[in-house]
Motif scaffolding. Structure first.
Motif, PDB file in Angstrom:
ATOM      1  N   PHE A 151     -12.821  19.109  73.920  1.00 13.39           N
ATOM      2  CA  PHE A 151     -11.510  19.326  74.281  1.00 13.39           C
ATOM      3  C   PHE A 151     -11.056  18.686  75.607  1.00 13.39           C
ATOM      4  O   PHE A 151      -9.861  18.038  75.350  1.00 13.39           O
ATOM      5  N   VAL A 152     -11.745  18.722  76.489  1.00 14.39           N
ATOM      6  CA  VAL A 152     -11.312  18.203  77.911  1.00 14.39           C
ATOM      7  C   VAL A 152     -11.103  16.669  77.558  1.00 14.39           C
ATOM      8  O   VAL A 152     -10.342  15.938  78.229  1.00 14.39           O
ATOM      9  N   GLU A 155      -8.115  15.600  75.571  1.00 12.94           N
ATOM     10  CA  GLU A 155      -6.952  15.903  76.285  1.00 12.94           C
ATOM     11  C   GLU A 155      -6.629  14.722  77.420  1.00 12.94           C
ATOM     12  O   GLU A 155      -5.741  14.159  77.628  1.00 12.94           O
ATOM     13  N   THR A 156      -8.076  14.349  77.891  1.00 14.22           N
ATOM     14  CA  THR A 156      -7.743  13.443  78.897  1.00 14.22           C
ATOM     15  C   THR A 156      -7.533  11.972  78.394  1.00 14.22           C
ATOM     16  O   THR A 156      -6.393  11.091  78.773  1.00 14.22           O
ATOM     17  N   ALA A 159      -3.739  11.964  77.606  1.00 19.53           N
ATOM     18  CA  ALA A 159      -2.999  12.047  78.894  1.00 19.53           C
ATOM     19  C   ALA A 159      -2.948  10.392  79.227  1.00 19.53           C
ATOM     20  O   ALA A 159      -1.952   9.965  79.585  1.00 19.53           O
ATOM     21  N   LEU A 160      -4.126  10.026  79.080  1.00 22.02           N
ATOM     22  CA  LEU A 160      -4.218   8.436  79.725  1.00 22.02           C
ATOM     23  C   LEU A 160      -3.368   7.561  78.612  1.00 22.02           C
ATOM     24  O   LEU A 160      -2.915   6.644  79.188  1.00 22.02           O
ATOM     25  N   TRP A 164       0.373   9.002  80.510  1.00 20.66           N
ATOM     26  CA  TRP A 164       0.344   7.985  81.798  1.00 20.66           C
ATOM     27  C   TRP A 164       1.460   6.757  81.548  1.00 20.66           C
ATOM     28  O   TRP A 164       2.107   6.324  82.638  1.00 20.66           O
ATOM     29  N   LEU A 179     -12.748   4.314  83.665  1.00 22.64           N
ATOM     30  CA  LEU A 179     -12.303   5.360  84.131  1.00 22.64           C
ATOM     31  C   LEU A 179     -13.334   6.644  83.564  1.00 22.64           C
ATOM     32  O   LEU A 179     -13.823   7.523  84.046  1.00 22.64           O
ATOM     33  N   TYR A 183     -15.570   9.068  85.557  1.00 30.73           N
ATOM     34  CA  TYR A 183     -15.050  10.635  85.885  1.00 30.73           C
ATOM     35  C   TYR A 183     -16.249  11.558  84.920  1.00 30.73           C
ATOM     36  O   TYR A 183     -16.497  12.591  85.503  1.00 30.73           O
TER      37      TYR A 183
ATOM     38  N   GLN B 122       5.191  15.051  90.058  1.00 31.47           N
ATOM     39  CA  GLN B 122       4.776  13.848  90.906  1.00 31.47           C
ATOM     40  C   GLN B 122       4.564  14.249  92.196  1.00 31.47           C
ATOM     41  O   GLN B 122       3.492  13.749  93.115  1.00 31.47           O
ATOM     42  N   GLU B 147      -4.430   7.572  92.389  1.00 29.70           N
ATOM     43  CA  GLU B 147      -3.271   8.005  91.597  1.00 29.70           C
ATOM     44  C   GLU B 147      -3.532   8.515  90.285  1.00 29.70           C
ATOM     45  O   GLU B 147      -3.385   9.595  89.979  1.00 29.70           O
ATOM     46  N   ILE B 148      -4.451   7.554  89.815  1.00 31.76           N
ATOM     47  CA  ILE B 148      -4.941   8.065  88.495  1.00 31.76           C
ATOM     48  C   ILE B 148      -5.759   9.115  88.456  1.00 31.76           C
ATOM     49  O   ILE B 148      -5.701   9.960  87.554  1.00 31.76           O
ATOM     50  N   THR B 149      -6.649   9.102  89.295  1.00 28.48           N
ATOM     51  CA  THR B 149      -7.695  10.380  89.827  1.00 28.48           C
ATOM     52  C   THR B 149      -6.891  11.499  89.619  1.00 28.48           C
ATOM     53  O   THR B 149      -7.148  12.672  88.945  1.00 28.48           O
ATOM     54  N   PHE B 151      -3.948  12.181  88.790  1.00 32.38           N
ATOM     55  CA  PHE B 151      -2.970  12.641  87.534  1.00 32.38           C
ATOM     56  C   PHE B 151      -4.231  13.016  86.380  1.00 32.38           C
ATOM     57  O   PHE B 151      -4.048  14.183  85.589  1.00 32.38           O
ATOM     58  N   VAL B 152      -5.413  12.417  86.347  1.00 36.96           N
ATOM     59  CA  VAL B 152      -6.105  12.902  85.272  1.00 36.96           C
ATOM     60  C   VAL B 152      -6.663  14.465  85.785  1.00 36.96           C
ATOM     61  O   VAL B 152      -6.947  15.243  84.721  1.00 36.96           O
ATOM     62  N   GLU B 155      -3.933  16.816  84.922  1.00 40.23           N
ATOM     63  CA  GLU B 155      -3.702  16.879  83.425  1.00 40.23           C
ATOM     64  C   GLU B 155      -4.925  17.742  82.984  1.00 40.23           C
ATOM     65  O   GLU B 155      -4.950  18.673  82.018  1.00 40.23           O
ATOM     66  N   THR B 156      -6.208  17.627  83.132  1.00 44.19           N
ATOM     67  CA  THR B 156      -7.282  18.353  82.871  1.00 44.19           C
ATOM     68  C   THR B 156      -7.157  19.887  83.062  1.00 44.19           C
ATOM     69  O   THR B 156      -7.236  20.807  82.320  1.00 44.19           O
ATOM     70  N   ALA B 159      -4.379  21.357  81.129  1.00 41.03           N
ATOM     71  CA  ALA B 159      -4.988  21.549  79.507  1.00 41.03           C
ATOM     72  C   ALA B 159      -5.880  22.603  79.516  1.00 41.03           C
ATOM     73  O   ALA B 159      -5.626  23.492  78.635  1.00 41.03           O
ATOM     74  N   LEU B 160      -6.668  23.018  80.564  1.00 40.15           N
ATOM     75  CA  LEU B 160      -7.870  24.335  80.507  1.00 40.15           C
ATOM     76  C   LEU B 160      -7.047  25.231  80.830  1.00 40.15           C
ATOM     77  O   LEU B 160      -7.339  26.403  80.119  1.00 40.15           O
ATOM     78  N   ASP B 163      -3.298  24.881  77.762  1.00 37.69           N
ATOM     79  CA  ASP B 163      -3.522  24.650  76.463  1.00 37.69           C
ATOM     80  C   ASP B 163      -4.639  25.169  75.845  1.00 37.69           C
ATOM     81  O   ASP B 163      -4.626  25.752  74.655  1.00 37.69           O
ATOM     82  N   TRP B 164      -5.878  25.429  76.705  1.00 34.72           N
ATOM     83  CA  TRP B 164      -7.118  25.947  76.098  1.00 34.72           C
ATOM     84  C   TRP B 164      -6.942  27.265  75.571  1.00 34.72           C
ATOM     85  O   TRP B 164      -7.360  27.820  74.388  1.00 34.72           O
TER      86      TRP B 164
END
Lengths: 190, 190
Positions: A151-152, A155-156, A159-160, A164, A179, A183, B122, B147-149, B151-152, B155-156, B159-160, B163-164
DNA sequence: AAATGACCAAATGAACAAATTAGTCATTAC
DNA sequence: GTAATGACTAATTTGTTCATTTGGTCATTT
């Protein structure tokens, strides 16, 4: 041998769903496209929704097949699962039917479509779950809950790939892969 | 000293936005709640949207303050960033205003609200970016795009947390923390 | 026995009227 | 004189009506 009317109907419906979406497709239209009387449709399907269900069932089959041959038995788990995810999401991005359905889900929220999208996502997660469980069993990765992990990861990626890009320049597959590896597999800690 | 009319208006608007949402709040209602004439509002704000903007600006200030004292200088980076994220998302879950705004964003998509939500997200990402950059500079974690880190990670968590729970029993903070540590810091590879 | 399309009740949406709303500004209160 | 006001307006939204369309049925045809 007589023409397979059921198949004709499925193909007509799929074409129309892809072109106009589920809601905007009428049964008269499907009948006309399939060159059958409207009543005929109801000898094979009990409702419009059942046609969509059947189309999506075969769509899921296609997606799984695509994913299947993204797997290289000689590659490591992290490379395989990355390729599988990319395949799923490129499938979604490149097939008119999935584009339309995801759009209708977001913009209109037609119930039948919401249900069917949920089914597609669960199918992807179930598929990934199996791959993850295998990797755990083979000792390639640490113990973890395969469903949550799948699931994670999904979703990641979504999202990306989809979110993004809303506000940033898109990432290419290479970057995504790096990435993902950083991660999920190597971890950020030094 | 005379009453601060601008503050009265902001509080009235905030209360009404929290109760009914942005779209369903009328300027007449805000004026009545604030005990001022409707015209007075327009001596302080040039539009309804500007009121929302100002409220959200101070909301972001509050969220940052909350996040700030979730940080323990003696803790490791991964624990701190986890606590910060949890704070942000619990803030969002426990304040009537954010609940209403996120709901309105999903269900109606009022433009002003969509814009303002984007600003909140943001702001969270920017805040996390700083923390992540610090950790990189101090050598606590590997080089990565902050920034990407951020963001991810956000989002994670979303989601958890949000959404989960749509289709599964919710995860408690303990579990979240463990998952977070596993996925982002230690990595899955053995 | 399989296929059909005229038919129906229910859902949809076009069109119009009525009500509401964000924002203005001439008047009022101090 | 200035800060506050609420009646006013143009524009948008809402409620209502009703003709059209729609998913689904079934008596008839092939």
């Amino acid at each position: 041998m007589a023409i397979d009317r059921k198949q004709l109907i499925l193909e007509a419906a799929k074409k129309s769903f892809s072109l106009f979406g589920y809601k905007a497709t009428t049964m008269d239209q499907v009948a006309k496209l399939a060159n059958v009387g409207k009543g005929t449709i109801y000898t094979f399907f009990k409702s419009k929704e059942e046609i969509l269900d059947e189309i999506v069932t075969s769509l899921i089959r296609d997606m799984k097949a695509e994913a299947e041959n993204a797997i290289d038995p000689n590659s490591r788990f992290d490379e395989n699962i990355h390729r599988v995810l990319i395949r799923f999401l490129e499938f979604r991005k490149s097939h008119q039917l999935t584009i339309k359905l995801f759009q209708e889900e977001r913009e209109i929220g037609t119930k039948a479509v919401v249900d069917v999208i949920q089914r597609v996502e669960q199918a992807i997660i179930d598929y990934m779950k199996g791959i993850i469980q295998d990797a755990i069993d083979r000792g390639e990765i640490k113990e973890c809950n395969p469903e949550i992990t799948a699931f994670v990861m999904l979703e990641t990626y979504v999202a990306l790939i989809f979110d993004w890009e809303q506000h940033h320049p898109p990432l290419d597959k290479e970057e995504m892969s790096d990435l993902f590896k950083l991660y999920f597999f190597e971890g950020l800690l030094k």
